[in-house]
Design a protein around this motif. Structure first.
Motif, PDB file in Angstrom:
ATOM      1  N   ALA A   1      -6.100  -8.318  35.569  1.00 58.95           N
ATOM      2  CA  ALA A   1      -5.829  -8.214  34.130  1.00 58.95           C
ATOM      3  C   ALA A   1      -6.791  -7.193  33.538  1.00 58.95           C
ATOM      4  CB  ALA A   1      -6.003  -9.568  33.449  1.00 58.95           C
ATOM      5  N   TRP A   2      -6.501  -6.768  32.325  1.00 59.85           N
ATOM      6  CA  TRP A   2      -7.365  -5.820  31.636  1.00 59.85           C
ATOM      7  C   TRP A   2      -7.236  -6.012  30.131  1.00 59.85           C
ATOM      8  CZ3 TRP A   2      -4.611  -2.648  28.438  1.00 59.85           C
ATOM      9  CH2 TRP A   2      -3.237  -2.517  28.713  1.00 59.85           C
ATOM     10  N   ALA A   3      -8.275  -5.606  29.432  1.00 56.63           N
ATOM     11  CA  ALA A   3      -8.278  -5.699  27.967  1.00 56.63           C
ATOM     12  C   ALA A   3      -9.007  -4.491  27.405  1.00 56.63           C
ATOM     13  CB  ALA A   3      -8.974  -6.974  27.502  1.00 56.63           C
ATOM     14  N   GLU A   4      -8.379  -3.818  26.449  1.00 58.22           N
ATOM     15  CA  GLU A   4      -9.044  -2.745  25.706  1.00 58.22           C
ATOM     16  C   GLU A   4      -9.621  -3.366  24.435  1.00 58.22           C
ATOM     17  OE1 GLU A   4      -7.255   1.315  25.379  1.00 58.22           O
ATOM     18  OE2 GLU A   4      -5.495   0.186  26.079  1.00 58.22           O
ATOM     19  N   CYS A   5     -10.847  -3.000  24.122  1.00 56.93           N
ATOM     20  CA  CYS A   5     -11.547  -3.624  22.999  1.00 56.93           C
ATOM     21  C   CYS A   5     -12.186  -2.592  22.076  1.00 56.93           C
ATOM     22  CB  CYS A   5     -12.657  -4.530  23.517  1.00 56.93           C
ATOM     23  SG  CYS A   5     -12.101  -5.802  24.651  1.00 56.93           S
ATOM     24  N   LEU A   6     -12.216  -2.928  20.801  1.00 59.68           N
ATOM     25  CA  LEU A   6     -12.999  -2.184  19.817  1.00 59.68           C
ATOM     26  C   LEU A   6     -14.271  -2.985  19.557  1.00 59.68           C
ATOM     27  CD1 LEU A   6     -10.198  -1.130  17.300  1.00 59.68           C
ATOM     28  CD2 LEU A   6     -11.241   0.235  19.134  1.00 59.68           C
ATOM     29  N   LEU A   7     -15.400  -2.337  19.619  1.00 63.27           N
ATOM     30  CA  LEU A   7     -16.696  -2.988  19.435  1.00 63.27           C
ATOM     31  C   LEU A   7     -16.801  -3.584  18.034  1.00 63.27           C
ATOM     32  CD1 LEU A   7     -19.600  -3.508  20.485  1.00 63.27           C
ATOM     33  CD2 LEU A   7     -20.195  -1.250  19.564  1.00 63.27           C
ATOM     34  N   THR A   8     -17.144  -4.874  17.958  1.00 65.67           N
ATOM     35  CA  THR A   8     -17.337  -5.517  16.658  1.00 65.67           C
ATOM     36  C   THR A   8     -18.780  -5.964  16.435  1.00 65.67           C
ATOM     37  OG1 THR A   8     -16.721  -7.713  17.478  1.00 65.67           O
ATOM     38  CG2 THR A   8     -14.952  -6.342  16.569  1.00 65.67           C
ATOM     39  N   HIS A   9     -19.451  -6.413  17.482  1.00 63.44           N
ATOM     40  CA  HIS A   9     -20.825  -6.900  17.360  1.00 63.44           C
ATOM     41  C   HIS A   9     -21.608  -6.551  18.620  1.00 63.44           C
ATOM     42  CE1 HIS A   9     -18.522  -9.623  14.731  1.00 63.44           C
ATOM     43  NE2 HIS A   9     -19.617  -9.682  14.010  1.00 63.44           N
ATOM     44  N   SER A  10     -22.902  -6.368  18.439  1.00 66.07           N
ATOM     45  CA  SER A  10     -23.796  -6.157  19.571  1.00 66.07           C
ATOM     46  C   SER A  10     -25.160  -6.695  19.170  1.00 66.07           C
ATOM     47  CB  SER A  10     -23.870  -4.664  19.905  1.00 66.07           C
ATOM     48  OG  SER A  10     -24.600  -4.454  21.077  1.00 66.07           O
ATOM     49  N   ARG A  11     -25.717  -7.568  20.014  1.00 67.85           N
ATOM     50  CA  ARG A  11     -26.995  -8.190  19.679  1.00 67.85           C
ATOM     51  C   ARG A  11     -27.826  -8.370  20.938  1.00 67.85           C
ATOM     52  NH1 ARG A  11     -29.352 -11.272  15.436  1.00 67.85           N
ATOM     53  NH2 ARG A  11     -30.838 -12.779  16.249  1.00 67.85           N
ATOM     54  N   ARG A  12     -29.084  -8.010  20.826  1.00 70.34           N
ATOM     55  CA  ARG A  12     -30.003  -8.171  21.948  1.00 70.34           C
ATOM     56  C   ARG A  12     -30.339  -9.646  22.160  1.00 70.34           C
ATOM     57  NH1 ARG A  12     -34.609  -4.490  23.915  1.00 70.34           N
ATOM     58  NH2 ARG A  12     -35.497  -5.813  25.524  1.00 70.34           N
TER      59      ARG A  12
ATOM     60  N   GLY B   1      -3.226  -6.553  29.302  1.00 73.35           N
ATOM     61  CA  GLY B   1      -2.126  -6.951  30.152  1.00 73.35           C
ATOM     62  C   GLY B   1      -2.640  -7.691  31.365  1.00 73.35           C
ATOM     63  N   SER B   2      -1.727  -8.347  32.062  1.00 74.49           N
ATOM     64  CA  SER B   2      -2.094  -9.065  33.274  1.00 74.49           C
ATOM     65  C   SER B   2      -1.065  -8.802  34.354  1.00 74.49           C
ATOM     66  CB  SER B   2      -2.237 -10.564  33.003  1.00 74.49           C
ATOM     67  OG  SER B   2      -0.982 -11.124  32.714  1.00 74.49           O
ATOM     68  N   ARG B   3      -1.476  -9.010  35.566  1.00 75.88           N
ATOM     69  CA  ARG B   3      -0.614  -8.879  36.739  1.00 75.88           C
ATOM     70  C   ARG B   3      -0.609 -10.243  37.421  1.00 75.88           C
ATOM     71  NH1 ARG B   3      -3.827  -4.097  36.370  1.00 75.88           N
ATOM     72  NH2 ARG B   3      -2.523  -2.301  35.924  1.00 75.88           N
ATOM     73  N   PRO B   4       0.337 -11.111  37.047  1.00 74.04           N
ATOM     74  CA  PRO B   4       0.332 -12.491  37.533  1.00 74.04           C
ATOM     75  C   PRO B   4       0.364 -12.627  39.055  1.00 74.04           C
ATOM     76  CG  PRO B   4       1.947 -12.207  35.779  1.00 74.04           C
ATOM     77  CD  PRO B   4       1.428 -10.849  36.126  1.00 74.04           C
ATOM     78  N   GLU B   5       0.862 -11.610  39.744  1.00 72.06           N
ATOM     79  CA  GLU B   5       0.924 -11.676  41.204  1.00 72.06           C
ATOM     80  C   GLU B   5      -0.446 -11.459  41.854  1.00 72.06           C
ATOM     81  OE1 GLU B   5       1.267  -7.340  40.205  1.00 72.06           O
ATOM     82  OE2 GLU B   5       1.996  -9.195  39.312  1.00 72.06           O
ATOM     83  N   GLN B   6      -1.415 -10.970  41.085  1.00 73.32           N
ATOM     84  CA  GLN B   6      -2.760 -10.697  41.600  1.00 73.32           C
ATOM     85  C   GLN B   6      -3.674 -11.899  41.390  1.00 73.32           C
ATOM     86  OE1 GLN B   6      -3.890  -7.963  43.205  1.00 73.32           O
ATOM     87  NE2 GLN B   6      -1.880  -6.985  43.078  1.00 73.32           N
ATOM     88  N   LEU B   7      -4.358 -12.306  42.437  1.00 68.57           N
ATOM     89  CA  LEU B   7      -5.366 -13.355  42.326  1.00 68.57           C
ATOM     90  C   LEU B   7      -6.702 -12.705  41.981  1.00 68.57           C
ATOM     91  CD1 LEU B   7      -4.393 -15.541  45.402  1.00 68.57           C
ATOM     92  CD2 LEU B   7      -3.873 -15.952  42.985  1.00 68.57           C
ATOM     93  N   PRO B   8      -7.577 -13.396  41.253  1.00 68.55           N
ATOM     94  CA  PRO B   8      -8.835 -12.778  40.824  1.00 68.55           C
ATOM     95  C   PRO B   8      -9.897 -12.763  41.922  1.00 68.55           C
ATOM     96  CG  PRO B   8      -8.732 -15.022  40.037  1.00 68.55           C
ATOM     97  CD  PRO B   8      -7.409 -14.740  40.700  1.00 68.55           C
ATOM     98  N   LEU B   9     -10.806 -11.807  41.799  1.00 66.96           N
ATOM     99  CA  LEU B   9     -12.012 -11.772  42.614  1.00 66.96           C
ATOM    100  C   LEU B   9     -13.080 -12.568  41.865  1.00 66.96           C
ATOM    101  CD1 LEU B   9     -13.496 -10.543  45.094  1.00 66.96           C
ATOM    102  CD2 LEU B   9     -14.172  -8.659  43.584  1.00 66.96           C
ATOM    103  N   VAL B  10     -13.808 -13.423  42.576  1.00 65.40           N
ATOM    104  CA  VAL B  10     -14.881 -14.189  41.949  1.00 65.40           C
ATOM    105  C   VAL B  10     -16.188 -13.980  42.711  1.00 65.40           C
ATOM    106  CG1 VAL B  10     -13.335 -15.946  40.986  1.00 65.40           C
ATOM    107  CG2 VAL B  10     -14.360 -16.317  43.217  1.00 65.40           C
ATOM    108  N   TYR B  11     -17.283 -14.316  42.038  1.00 64.66           N
ATOM    109  CA  TYR B  11     -18.618 -14.201  42.622  1.00 64.66           C
ATOM    110  C   TYR B  11     -19.274 -15.567  42.497  1.00 64.66           C
ATOM    111  CZ  TYR B  11     -22.889 -11.687  43.889  1.00 64.66           C
ATOM    112  OH  TYR B  11     -23.998 -11.213  44.529  1.00 64.66           O
ATOM    113  N   TRP B  12     -19.803 -16.064  43.639  1.00 63.90           N
ATOM    114  CA  TRP B  12     -20.401 -17.398  43.654  1.00 63.90           C
ATOM    115  C   TRP B  12     -21.513 -17.431  44.687  1.00 63.90           C
ATOM    116  CZ3 TRP B  12     -19.849 -21.487  47.453  1.00 63.90           C
ATOM    117  CH2 TRP B  12     -20.327 -22.725  47.022  1.00 63.90           C
TER     118      TRP B  12
END
Length: 186
Positions: free
Chosen positions: A140-151, A166-177
């Motif tokens: 999946a992917w998302a385009e974003c406009l910056l609204t906030h940024s805080r340290r 958008g998303s690609r339902p046939e694709q399984l996600p990669l995870v980190y554990w």
């Protein structure tokens, strides 16, 4: 003892900050314990991308991504303070979050390291709304406009309004554990 605070505010935004109070009291876990605890939280692997002031693509691997709100659609990414990609996001005011698909471990590692010409090694296209790079091998992917940024500590909390995705339902996600990549089984 902590004093309760009424967080109900009508029409205003309240940011509660008690960092200094806790630092004075020395209240924090050892770094190794913190890493072990957070490493036990399985996280999706994303590549956050943007264009810098010269319209050159920038990007980094990120596992600290979450939704903030559905109305309006907001998401949050956490980026190290010393990141040149963070500087480019602040300059451009836009970014894309590319949620990686299973089998893209090499791609994740390419963007986790300082690899020259990393975008030459990957298929991508400019996002239709922001121009930020949208990668081909994503769940999946998302385009974003910056609204906030805080340290916050050694990272920056970056919030963006999702303006296209958008998303690609046939694709399984990669995870980190626990310091390794894994794939989700259906």
């Amino acid at each position: 003892m902590t004093t309760p605070i009424d967080l109900a505010r009508t029409g205003t935004s309240l940011w509660l900050d008690r960092q200094d109070q806790h630092e004075e009291q020395g209240e924090q876990v050892e770094p190794a314990v913190f890493r072990a605890v957070m490493g036990s939280l399985a996280a999706g692997v994303s590549i956050v991308t943007c264009l810098d002031e010269d319209a050159a693509p920038r990007g980094l691997t990120c596992t600290a991504v979450c939704s903030v709100s559905a109305a309006p659609p907001l998401l949050l990414v956490c980026i190290q303070q010393n990141s040149s990609t963070l500087d480019a996001i602040h300059h451009s005011g836009a970014f894309a979050v590319n949620l990686l698909a299973g089998g893209t471990e090499k791609l994740a590692m390419t963007f986790a390291r300082n690899v020259p010409e990393r975008f030459a090694q990957v298929d991508w296209a400019p996002g239709e709304r922001t121009g930020a790079p949208v990668l081909a091998r994503t769940a999946a992917w998302a385009e974003c406009l910056l609204t906030h940024s805080r340290r916050m500590g050694d990272h920056q909390l970056v919030v963006g309004r999702v303006v296209r995705g958008g998303s690609r339902p046939e694709q399984l996600p990669l995870v980190y554990w626990r310091s390794q990549f894994a794939e989700v089984l259906p």
